[in-house]
Design a protein around this motif. Sequence first.
Motif, PDB file in Angstrom:
ATOM      1  N   ARG A   3      15.370 -50.091 -77.360  1.00  0.00           N
ATOM      2  CA  ARG A   3      14.873 -50.763 -78.543  1.00  0.00           C
ATOM      3  C   ARG A   3      16.465 -51.013 -79.387  1.00  0.00           C
ATOM      4  O   ARG A   3      17.460 -49.928 -79.505  1.00  0.00           O
ATOM      5  CB  ARG A   3      14.274 -50.124 -79.415  1.00  0.00           C
ATOM      6  N   VAL A   4      16.721 -52.160 -79.980  1.00  0.00           N
ATOM      7  CA  VAL A   4      17.717 -52.415 -80.619  1.00  0.00           C
ATOM      8  C   VAL A   4      17.579 -53.115 -82.031  1.00  0.00           C
ATOM      9  O   VAL A   4      16.566 -53.920 -82.333  1.00  0.00           O
ATOM     10  CB  VAL A   4      18.647 -53.645 -79.827  1.00  0.00           C
ATOM     11  N   ARG A   5      18.015 -52.251 -82.966  1.00  0.00           N
ATOM     12  CA  ARG A   5      17.578 -52.569 -84.317  1.00  0.00           C
ATOM     13  C   ARG A   5      19.035 -53.004 -85.194  1.00  0.00           C
ATOM     14  O   ARG A   5      19.826 -52.261 -85.270  1.00  0.00           O
ATOM     15  CB  ARG A   5      16.820 -51.328 -85.199  1.00  0.00           C
ATOM     16  N   LEU A  28      17.022 -57.388 -87.866  1.00  0.00           N
ATOM     17  CA  LEU A  28      16.276 -57.493 -86.388  1.00  0.00           C
ATOM     18  C   LEU A  28      15.600 -56.232 -85.923  1.00  0.00           C
ATOM     19  O   LEU A  28      16.249 -55.419 -85.950  1.00  0.00           O
ATOM     20  CB  LEU A  28      17.287 -58.039 -85.476  1.00  0.00           C
ATOM     21  N   ASP A  29      14.495 -56.520 -85.118  1.00  0.00           N
ATOM     22  CA  ASP A  29      14.070 -55.110 -84.591  1.00  0.00           C
ATOM     23  C   ASP A  29      13.530 -55.759 -83.132  1.00  0.00           C
ATOM     24  O   ASP A  29      12.723 -56.632 -83.089  1.00  0.00           O
ATOM     25  CB  ASP A  29      12.793 -54.784 -85.223  1.00  0.00           C
ATOM     26  N   ILE A  30      14.432 -55.539 -81.991  1.00  0.00           N
ATOM     27  CA  ILE A  30      14.087 -56.087 -80.754  1.00  0.00           C
ATOM     28  C   ILE A  30      13.596 -54.769 -80.020  1.00  0.00           C
ATOM     29  O   ILE A  30      14.043 -53.891 -79.663  1.00  0.00           O
ATOM     30  CB  ILE A  30      15.467 -56.340 -80.162  1.00  0.00           C
ATOM     31  N   ALA A  31      12.210 -55.219 -79.386  1.00  0.00           N
ATOM     32  CA  ALA A  31      11.595 -53.997 -78.696  1.00  0.00           C
ATOM     33  C   ALA A  31      12.389 -53.800 -77.138  1.00  0.00           C
ATOM     34  O   ALA A  31      12.909 -54.689 -76.689  1.00  0.00           O
ATOM     35  CB  ALA A  31      10.279 -54.493 -78.558  1.00  0.00           C
ATOM     36  N   HIS A  32      11.908 -52.469 -76.728  1.00  0.00           N
ATOM     37  CA  HIS A  32      12.557 -52.523 -75.348  1.00  0.00           C
ATOM     38  C   HIS A  32      11.880 -53.188 -74.295  1.00  0.00           C
ATOM     39  O   HIS A  32      10.531 -53.641 -74.319  1.00  0.00           O
ATOM     40  CB  HIS A  32      12.049 -50.845 -74.840  1.00  0.00           C
ATOM     41  N   GLY A  33      12.675 -53.877 -73.441  1.00  0.00           N
ATOM     42  CA  GLY A  33      12.210 -54.780 -72.440  1.00  0.00           C
ATOM     43  C   GLY A  33      12.120 -56.375 -72.872  1.00  0.00           C
ATOM     44  O   GLY A  33      11.655 -57.082 -72.032  1.00  0.00           O
ATOM     45  N   GLU A  34      12.434 -56.630 -74.256  1.00  0.00           N
ATOM     46  CA  GLU A  34      12.439 -57.922 -74.594  1.00  0.00           C
ATOM     47  C   GLU A  34      13.648 -58.637 -74.215  1.00  0.00           C
ATOM     48  O   GLU A  34      14.771 -58.368 -73.955  1.00  0.00           O
ATOM     49  CB  GLU A  34      12.444 -57.996 -76.182  1.00  0.00           C
ATOM     50  N   ILE A  53      26.597 -55.749 -82.127  1.00  0.00           N
ATOM     51  CA  ILE A  53      25.790 -54.829 -81.265  1.00  0.00           C
ATOM     52  C   ILE A  53      26.425 -54.409 -80.134  1.00  0.00           C
ATOM     53  O   ILE A  53      26.288 -53.134 -79.921  1.00  0.00           O
ATOM     54  CB  ILE A  53      24.571 -55.856 -80.678  1.00  0.00           C
ATOM     55  N   ALA A  54      27.345 -55.081 -79.593  1.00  0.00           N
ATOM     56  CA  ALA A  54      28.546 -54.605 -78.142  1.00  0.00           C
ATOM     57  C   ALA A  54      29.320 -53.681 -78.825  1.00  0.00           C
ATOM     58  O   ALA A  54      29.891 -52.886 -77.960  1.00  0.00           O
ATOM     59  CB  ALA A  54      29.006 -55.895 -77.774  1.00  0.00           C
ATOM     60  N   GLY A  55      29.760 -53.632 -80.301  1.00  0.00           N
ATOM     61  CA  GLY A  55      30.864 -52.680 -80.661  1.00  0.00           C
ATOM     62  C   GLY A  55      32.170 -53.215 -80.746  1.00  0.00           C
ATOM     63  O   GLY A  55      33.149 -52.709 -80.903  1.00  0.00           O
ATOM     64  N   LEU A  56      32.096 -54.776 -80.197  1.00  0.00           N
ATOM     65  CA  LEU A  56      33.692 -55.676 -80.279  1.00  0.00           C
ATOM     66  C   LEU A  56      33.950 -55.906 -81.890  1.00  0.00           C
ATOM     67  O   LEU A  56      35.150 -56.158 -82.104  1.00  0.00           O
ATOM     68  CB  LEU A  56      33.439 -56.862 -79.560  1.00  0.00           C
ATOM     69  N   THR A  57      32.992 -55.851 -82.792  1.00  0.00           N
ATOM     70  CA  THR A  57      33.251 -56.115 -84.127  1.00  0.00           C
ATOM     71  C   THR A  57      32.429 -55.044 -85.025  1.00  0.00           C
ATOM     72  O   THR A  57      31.250 -54.827 -84.537  1.00  0.00           O
ATOM     73  CB  THR A  57      32.608 -57.504 -84.615  1.00  0.00           C
ATOM     74  N   ILE A  58      33.227 -54.483 -85.753  1.00  0.00           N
ATOM     75  CA  ILE A  58      32.450 -53.585 -86.672  1.00  0.00           C
ATOM     76  C   ILE A  58      31.824 -54.223 -87.903  1.00  0.00           C
ATOM     77  O   ILE A  58      32.699 -54.893 -88.705  1.00  0.00           O
ATOM     78  CB  ILE A  58      33.321 -52.385 -87.241  1.00  0.00           C
ATOM     79  N   ILE A 219      12.438 -65.772 -86.357  1.00  0.00           N
ATOM     80  CA  ILE A 219      12.358 -65.059 -85.180  1.00  0.00           C
ATOM     81  C   ILE A 219      10.932 -65.043 -84.806  1.00  0.00           C
ATOM     82  O   ILE A 219      10.103 -64.398 -85.341  1.00  0.00           O
ATOM     83  CB  ILE A 219      13.066 -63.899 -85.113  1.00  0.00           C
ATOM     84  N   ASP A 220      10.755 -65.784 -83.621  1.00  0.00           N
ATOM     85  CA  ASP A 220       9.239 -65.785 -83.303  1.00  0.00           C
ATOM     86  C   ASP A 220       9.066 -66.279 -81.877  1.00  0.00           C
ATOM     87  O   ASP A 220      10.341 -66.666 -81.093  1.00  0.00           O
ATOM     88  CB  ASP A 220       8.547 -66.853 -84.002  1.00  0.00           C
TER      89      ASP A 220
END
Length: 398
Positions: A3-5, A28-34, A53-58, A219-220
Amino acid sequence: MARVRLEHVTKRYDDQGDVVTAVDDMNLDIAHGEFICFVGPSGCGKSTTMETIAGLTIPTEGEIYIGDREVTNLPPKDRGIAMVFQNIALFPHMDVYDNISFGLRLRDYPQDEIDRRVERAADIVQLEGMLERMPEEMSGGQRQRVAIARAIVREPDVFLMDEPLANLDAKLKVHMRTELQRLHKELDTTIIYVTHDQEEAMTLSDRIAVLDSGSLQQIDPPLTCYNEPDNLFVAGFIGSPSMNFVEGTVTEDALETPNFSLAFDPSSIEGVSVGDSVTLGIRPEDIYPADLREEVADPSGIIQARTDILEPMGDEIFAYLLLGDGETSMSQELATNDQLLMSIDPDSDIEEEDEVGVVIDRRNVHLFDSASGEAIVHDLRPVGTDSTTSGSEVETDD
């Protein structure tokens, strides 16, 4: 769980003394497997959001979570992610096997584990029998599959893909979209995908995150964004060709625009009042030649127009219609209110410069507040109306 938040993520840059907000209070709330697509025009903040998200930008503000861990300030290697970029960037002096396994060899994985992962990844992306080839011996689509396999062998929690198909030709893009959908099913993992191509977003994703000027607009699921856009930006961006927009004013029994009147009962629709300035939105496929009126579930009255340009597309024709006294020339740009774009059957006998009557399907008329751009309603029928019986009861608008 992958899951990504994102919680109140903001990214600002100092541009020679001016503060530029690339991402503005993103939640954003992205569920596991989306499979989530970030989509929007250039400069909307989609790549910057992915980079945070990747950590390339803080981020300047906010927190990012992958699974149960806050990763806001962790380096990319510790986040459990793998990235696939627009630039494939394979090592030209290494064969496919070495390109795919490079990251694993750097981390001193046992050789049998490297072989297992490479063989599995090659099988998933259909590179069997190609592991000894050099990049120069492969097509663009094959090289992109190598890049994806290189990400797969890391067995990440989250895949991040930044316009990976942008450099491929149209036919190959369609093929690779299918491959990505198959990959998602095979791996059952979370994929976050950045694209400016709305067709990719519509066909690939479980949900679309539409961004503009660093802000999340909606987001839909893809069809919800298409059929029920939250605002004028989403309505105009999602869909090709774009939605028609016409400015109008609500009266006691109609929506009055500069060139036609669309009859409806404002009292039957919540959020609409007499005197409101609204923007009517209607997609090209929801406009019909008047001779097909009986086939339309809830037709408007007949709107008079003249065809300007016809664009045959194979399975349909795009007909550009001029309303009222609309005239065109090389030096003149038509106002939005003076034109409509209609999609018609390729067998239609409509020709350029024809005077035509058209009707609008009232079921699919969108109304937006002209000031705020926010959606008011996506269907002009009164609540409870049976769309299958209303068509014959509508009078022609004058």
